[in-house]
Design a protein around this motif. Structure first.
Motif, mmCIF file in Angstrom:
data_model
loop_
_atom_site.group_PDB
_atom_site.id
_atom_site.type_symbol
_atom_site.label_atom_id
_atom_site.label_comp_id
_atom_site.label_asym_id
_atom_site.label_seq_id
_atom_site.Cartn_x
_atom_site.Cartn_y
_atom_site.Cartn_z
ATOM 1 N N ASN A 119 9.027 -6.513 18.879
ATOM 2 C CA ASN A 119 8.311 -6.638 17.606
ATOM 3 C C ASN A 119 8.557 -5.419 16.733
ATOM 4 O O ASN A 119 8.530 -4.292 17.213
ATOM 5 C CB ASN A 119 6.813 -6.795 17.849
ATOM 6 C CG ASN A 119 6.507 -8.038 18.679
ATOM 7 O OD1 ASN A 119 7.164 -9.056 18.542
ATOM 8 N ND2 ASN A 119 5.507 -7.940 19.549
ATOM 9 N N PHE A 120 8.754 -5.646 15.449
ATOM 10 C CA PHE A 120 8.979 -4.512 14.557
ATOM 11 C C PHE A 120 7.735 -4.133 13.779
ATOM 12 O O PHE A 120 7.756 -3.255 12.917
ATOM 13 C CB PHE A 120 10.158 -4.780 13.611
ATOM 14 C CG PHE A 120 9.991 -5.984 12.730
ATOM 15 C CD1 PHE A 120 10.713 -7.130 12.980
ATOM 16 C CD2 PHE A 120 9.137 -5.965 11.644
ATOM 17 C CE1 PHE A 120 10.587 -8.240 12.152
ATOM 18 C CE2 PHE A 120 9.000 -7.061 10.822
ATOM 19 C CZ PHE A 120 9.721 -8.216 11.073
ATOM 20 N N ASP A 121 6.594 -4.791 14.043
ATOM 21 C CA ASP A 121 5.337 -4.374 13.419
ATOM 22 C C ASP A 121 4.811 -3.124 14.126
ATOM 23 O O ASP A 121 5.410 -2.618 15.075
ATOM 24 C CB ASP A 121 4.312 -5.505 13.495
ATOM 25 C CG ASP A 121 4.032 -5.940 14.935
ATOM 26 O OD1 ASP A 121 3.515 -5.114 15.708
ATOM 27 O OD2 ASP A 121 4.352 -7.097 15.292
ATOM 28 N N ARG A 122 3.686 -2.640 13.662
ATOM 29 C CA ARG A 122 3.117 -1.411 14.230
ATOM 30 C C ARG A 122 1.750 -1.641 14.879
ATOM 31 O O ARG A 122 0.942 -0.717 14.990
ATOM 32 C CB ARG A 122 3.014 -0.334 13.140
ATOM 33 C CG ARG A 122 4.380 0.070 12.616
ATOM 34 C CD ARG A 122 4.314 1.204 11.626
ATOM 35 N NE ARG A 122 5.659 1.644 11.257
ATOM 36 C CZ ARG A 122 5.909 2.632 10.393
ATOM 37 N NH1 ARG A 122 4.917 3.290 9.832
ATOM 38 N NH2 ARG A 122 7.159 2.973 10.117
ATOM 39 N N SER A 159 3.940 -6.650 2.088
ATOM 40 C CA SER A 159 3.119 -7.867 2.112
ATOM 41 C C SER A 159 3.286 -8.648 3.409
ATOM 42 O O SER A 159 2.387 -9.402 3.804
ATOM 43 C CB SER A 159 3.468 -8.766 0.923
ATOM 44 O OG SER A 159 4.830 -9.161 0.997
ATOM 45 N N TYR A 160 4.428 -8.487 4.076
ATOM 46 C CA TYR A 160 4.643 -9.205 5.334
ATOM 47 C C TYR A 160 3.888 -8.571 6.507
ATOM 48 O O TYR A 160 3.427 -9.267 7.409
ATOM 49 C CB TYR A 160 6.135 -9.233 5.680
ATOM 50 C CG TYR A 160 6.981 -10.081 4.765
ATOM 51 C CD1 TYR A 160 6.888 -11.473 4.787
ATOM 52 C CD2 TYR A 160 7.887 -9.494 3.894
ATOM 53 C CE1 TYR A 160 7.673 -12.249 3.959
ATOM 54 C CE2 TYR A 160 8.685 -10.261 3.063
ATOM 55 C CZ TYR A 160 8.569 -11.643 3.098
ATOM 56 O OH TYR A 160 9.361 -12.411 2.282
ATOM 57 N N ILE A 161 3.800 -7.246 6.500
ATOM 58 C CA ILE A 161 3.317 -6.522 7.680
ATOM 59 C C ILE A 161 1.955 -5.878 7.480
ATOM 60 O O ILE A 161 1.076 -5.976 8.339
ATOM 61 C CB ILE A 161 4.330 -5.427 8.080
ATOM 62 C CG1 ILE A 161 5.719 -6.031 8.264
ATOM 63 C CG2 ILE A 161 3.864 -4.708 9.347
ATOM 64 C CD1 ILE A 161 5.798 -7.075 9.355
ATOM 65 N N GLU A 162 1.778 -5.201 6.337
ATOM 66 C CA GLU A 162 0.549 -4.440 6.131
ATOM 67 C C GLU A 162 -0.580 -5.352 5.655
ATOM 68 O O GLU A 162 -0.390 -6.174 4.757
ATOM 69 C CB GLU A 162 0.792 -3.338 5.090
ATOM 70 C CG GLU A 162 1.868 -2.330 5.483
ATOM 71 C CD GLU A 162 1.452 -1.490 6.670
ATOM 72 O OE1 GLU A 162 0.247 -1.418 6.956
ATOM 73 O OE2 GLU A 162 2.337 -0.904 7.312
ATOM 74 N N PRO A 163 -1.763 -5.211 6.238
ATOM 75 C CA PRO A 163 -2.877 -6.082 5.843
ATOM 76 C C PRO A 163 -3.506 -5.652 4.520
ATOM 77 O O PRO A 163 -3.620 -4.460 4.242
ATOM 78 C CB PRO A 163 -3.862 -5.911 7.000
ATOM 79 C CG PRO A 163 -3.609 -4.516 7.495
ATOM 80 C CD PRO A 163 -2.129 -4.289 7.337
ATOM 81 N N ASN A 164 -3.889 -6.616 3.703
ATOM 82 C CA ASN A 164 -4.704 -6.306 2.532
ATOM 83 C C ASN A 164 -6.176 -6.483 2.899
ATOM 84 O O ASN A 164 -6.506 -6.752 4.059
ATOM 85 C CB ASN A 164 -4.307 -7.185 1.343
ATOM 86 C CG ASN A 164 -4.394 -8.675 1.681
ATOM 87 O OD1 ASN A 164 -5.251 -9.105 2.461
ATOM 88 N ND2 ASN A 164 -3.498 -9.472 1.098
ATOM 89 N N ASP A 175 12.068 -0.791 13.638
ATOM 90 C CA ASP A 175 10.799 -0.794 12.926
ATOM 91 C C ASP A 175 10.992 -1.453 11.570
ATOM 92 O O ASP A 175 12.054 -1.336 10.964
ATOM 93 C CB ASP A 175 10.309 0.640 12.750
ATOM 94 C CG ASP A 175 8.936 0.712 12.108
ATOM 95 O OD1 ASP A 175 7.938 0.663 12.845
ATOM 96 O OD2 ASP A 175 8.870 0.818 10.866
ATOM 97 N N TYR A 176 9.967 -2.110 11.076
ATOM 98 C CA TYR A 176 10.144 -2.906 9.871
ATOM 99 C C TYR A 176 10.496 -2.062 8.645
ATOM 100 O O TYR A 176 11.041 -2.575 7.659
ATOM 101 C CB TYR A 176 8.897 -3.747 9.597
ATOM 102 C CG TYR A 176 7.744 -3.016 8.952
ATOM 103 C CD1 TYR A 176 7.562 -3.017 7.579
ATOM 104 C CD2 TYR A 176 6.803 -2.349 9.722
ATOM 105 C CE1 TYR A 176 6.502 -2.361 6.982
ATOM 106 C CE2 TYR A 176 5.734 -1.688 9.145
ATOM 107 C CZ TYR A 176 5.589 -1.697 7.780
ATOM 108 O OH TYR A 176 4.526 -1.050 7.203
ATOM 109 N N LEU A 177 10.208 -0.759 8.683
ATOM 110 C CA LEU A 177 10.551 0.098 7.556
ATOM 111 C C LEU A 177 11.950 0.690 7.677
ATOM 112 O O LEU A 177 12.384 1.439 6.804
ATOM 113 C CB LEU A 177 9.521 1.228 7.425
ATOM 114 C CG LEU A 177 8.136 0.781 6.970
ATOM 115 C CD1 LEU A 177 7.205 1.974 6.869
ATOM 116 C CD2 LEU A 177 8.214 0.052 5.641
#
Length: 585
Positions: free
Chosen positions: A132-135, A93-98, A176-178
């Motif tokens: 940044n740890f997003d992708r 929910s923090y990183i991946e867009p809905n 990375d965030y994962l």
């Protein structure tokens, strides 16, 4: 004084691949992606809520008071989610867009990410360091046809493609965030592993730095890596929004850097990419001058009294190409970079475009009087004295001859000048070797020296997975050069592939007598090699062409000299080409 942004754009264009981008959270901020620390504090808030605590002004202080330690991203995740799947769900929910995020443009690559990806796709940037740890940067790169090598940990570093062989290296120094090994706390940011330090030392030593979205106040290990770099081969440019902190100022002074005042990362990278692209556009022939020269060629070709002017026009362009090839760099200091090849291809294409368009006119509208001059020009550019340097670059010196060969040949085919087309394929070209090849066996696809080890598939952006990389590249190039002024879009693809298939037919005819070809065709496993282009993988286009050779076109080909002029040889050659095409496809 030239402003620093203009100076940076000039340096990026003139020094492909020598700048490394250092990106901080400010680049992802417009996408509304939280930083690692913000995620950590939100997890603390959620832990507190489970204990009935709300409304604390300082969640980090509350956590330390309650648990006796600083809040840590990895420790919190381990406590809240014990398995990788659970952690992924928490972070999703923090990183991946809905769907709502996508509709609103949140948590997706920003304008800055897309501009950076275009710079990478064009070969201007090859290394990116990000906190940044997003992708988002990886996603933008893939959307622009670039598959990056991503380093998030020592494990990834050990198994990664070497930096020199990667089209784009993305180093995520915070992880990375994962990956629960993400770095967030002061202790985690205070020192890196020896492997990561070694890699950073090499990158910072060998590249200039373009910093954006990073304050410099955090990440003491990254600051140390920057200050310990022994050399300053290329400068530092620091894109700053607002006041620069004293810590950042000391880094800038240490690297003798320049500050670029910006309104935001989006506007900065879009403007930078536009300035770099403008320089590339400036190297191409002016469209108006191209149109004028092509129109002049048509006029001179139609009137015999203008023959001298036509010779002067062609001769002037030919000398310019010859001088550019002679001045081309084939030996470069330091390690090989794919950008050397990409830049050389672009330069030769820019220098040859005008004459290639004129040669298309000569083939399409000429009546034969121009043939010897056109052939002489192709032969002249098709031979170069041996030279030292990288083979990929020395072999590329005859690329302008390939471009003229294709342009003139496709024009001849459009005019159905099959006799001149066969003479074009079959004329010997002296390369200074014992064996004297024909034009077709020297310049056509797999026989051309510029195809040795297939650098087109290895180095050219977007062609890595193509089975016929050079043929596909030439197809797209000539489509942009010839459609609308010489051919219609509907007929072009068939003409291009018909030309390459006729080249294959000429090659078989010149390399095999009837008895040899018949023996191979009658052998179920027999195969006669010939240079094959994209037609081998486009049966819907090649089959009608081969069928036309069995029909009305066949007698015209035989009369021109294809297939030895033998009506019994032609079906054997057609079957041989079809068999090779099916094997390759």
């Amino acid at each position: 004084m030239i402003d620093p942004l203009t100076a940076l754009a000039f340096s990026i264009y003139e020094n492909k691949g020598v700048y490394c981008l250092l990106l901080g959270s400010g680049v992802s901020r417009p996408a509304e992606i939280p930083t690692g620390w913000e995620v950590t504090l939100d997890l603390v808030r959620r832990v507190a809520a489970l204990q009935g605590v709300t409304g604390e002004p300082d969640w980090a202080k509350w956590y330390k008071t309650t648990f006796g330690t600083e809040p840590g991203y990895s420790e919190l995740l381990d406590q809240l989610a014990s398995t990788p799947d659970e952690r992924r769900s928490v972070l999703h929910s923090y990183i991946e867009p809905n769907e709502d995020d996508i509709a609103a443009g949140r948590k997706t690559p920003t304008r800055a990410h897309q501009a950076i990806a275009r710079l990478v796709a064009a070969g201007h940037v090859r290394v990116i360091i990000t906190t940044n740890f997003d992708r988002l940067i990886e996603n933008a790169l893939r959307e622009n046809g670039v598959e990056p090598t991503v380093i998030t940990s020592d494990d990834a570093l050990k198994g990664a493609v070497p930096l020199i062989h990667s089209r784009c290296y993305v180093v995520k120094i915070h992880g990375d965030y994962l990956d629960t090994r993400i770095r967030n706390t002061d202790s985690e940011l205070g020192a890196y592993t020896p492997g990561l330090d070694t890699m950073l030392d090499r990158i910072i030593d060998e590249h200039g730095l373009i910093v954006c979205g990073w304050s410099g106040d955090w990440d003491p290990a990254l600051r140390t890596a920057i200050t310990r770099a022994p050399n300053r081969r290329y400068p530092m440019f620091w894109a700053a929004r607002g006041q620069i902190s004293p810590v950042a100022q000391s880094l800038i002074e240490h690297r003798a850097g320049r500050v670029i005042k910006i309104e935001g990362a989006d506007a900065f990278f879009e403007r930078l990419e536009a300035l770099v692209s403008a320089q590339a556009d400036a190297q191409r022939p002016n469209p108006r001058s191209v149109e004028l020269m092509v129109a002049s060629a048509k006029k001179f070709l139609a009137r015999p009294e203008f023959r001298i002017q036509l010779d002067e026009l062609i001769g002037g362009e030919l000398r310019r190409i010859d001088q550019d090839v002679a001045a081309g760099v084939t030996h470069l200091g330091g390690a090989w970079s794919n950008d050397y090849f990409v830049s050389a291809v672009a330069r030769y294409e820019a220098q040859t475009e005008v004459l290639a368009r004129i040669f298309g006119i000569l083939g399409r509208y000429g009546t034969g009087g121009e043939f010897r001059d056109a052939l002489d020009a192709i032969i002249k550019l098709g031979f170069r004295e041996p030279a030292g340097g990288y083979d990929f670059l020395t072999n590329l010196r005859t690329y302008p001859a390939v471009l003229l060969f294709y342009a003139y040949g496709i024009g001849l085919l459009k005019a159905q000048r099959f006799g001149d087309l066969f003479k074009l394929f079959s004329t010997p070209i002296n390369t200074g070797r014992d064996h004297i090849p024909t034009v077709a066996s020297h310049l056509l696809l797999g026989r051309w020296e510029g195809m040795e080890n297939d650098p087109w598939k290895r180095f050219m952006p977007g062609l890595e997975k193509r089975k016929t990389a050079l043929s596909d590249h030439l197809h797209d190039l000539f489509e942009s050069w010839t459609v609308d002024y010489l051919f219609t879009k509907g007929e072009y693809a068939s003409l291009f592939e018909h030309f390459e298939l006729l080249g294959a037919l000429a090659y078989i005819s010149l390399s095999n007598d009837k008895a040899t070809l018949q023996a191979e065709v009658q052998n179920p496993s027999g195969l006669v090699w010939c240079p094959m282009g994209r037609a081998a993988w486009h049966g819907s286009v090649s089959r009608p062409i081969l069928d036309s050779w069995k029909g009305d076109v066949g007698p015209l080909l035989l009369k021109a000299g294809f297939a030895h002029g033998d009506k019994d040889y032609l079906p054997l050659a057609i079957k041989s080409i079809g068999r090779l095409s099916s094997r390759l496809g």
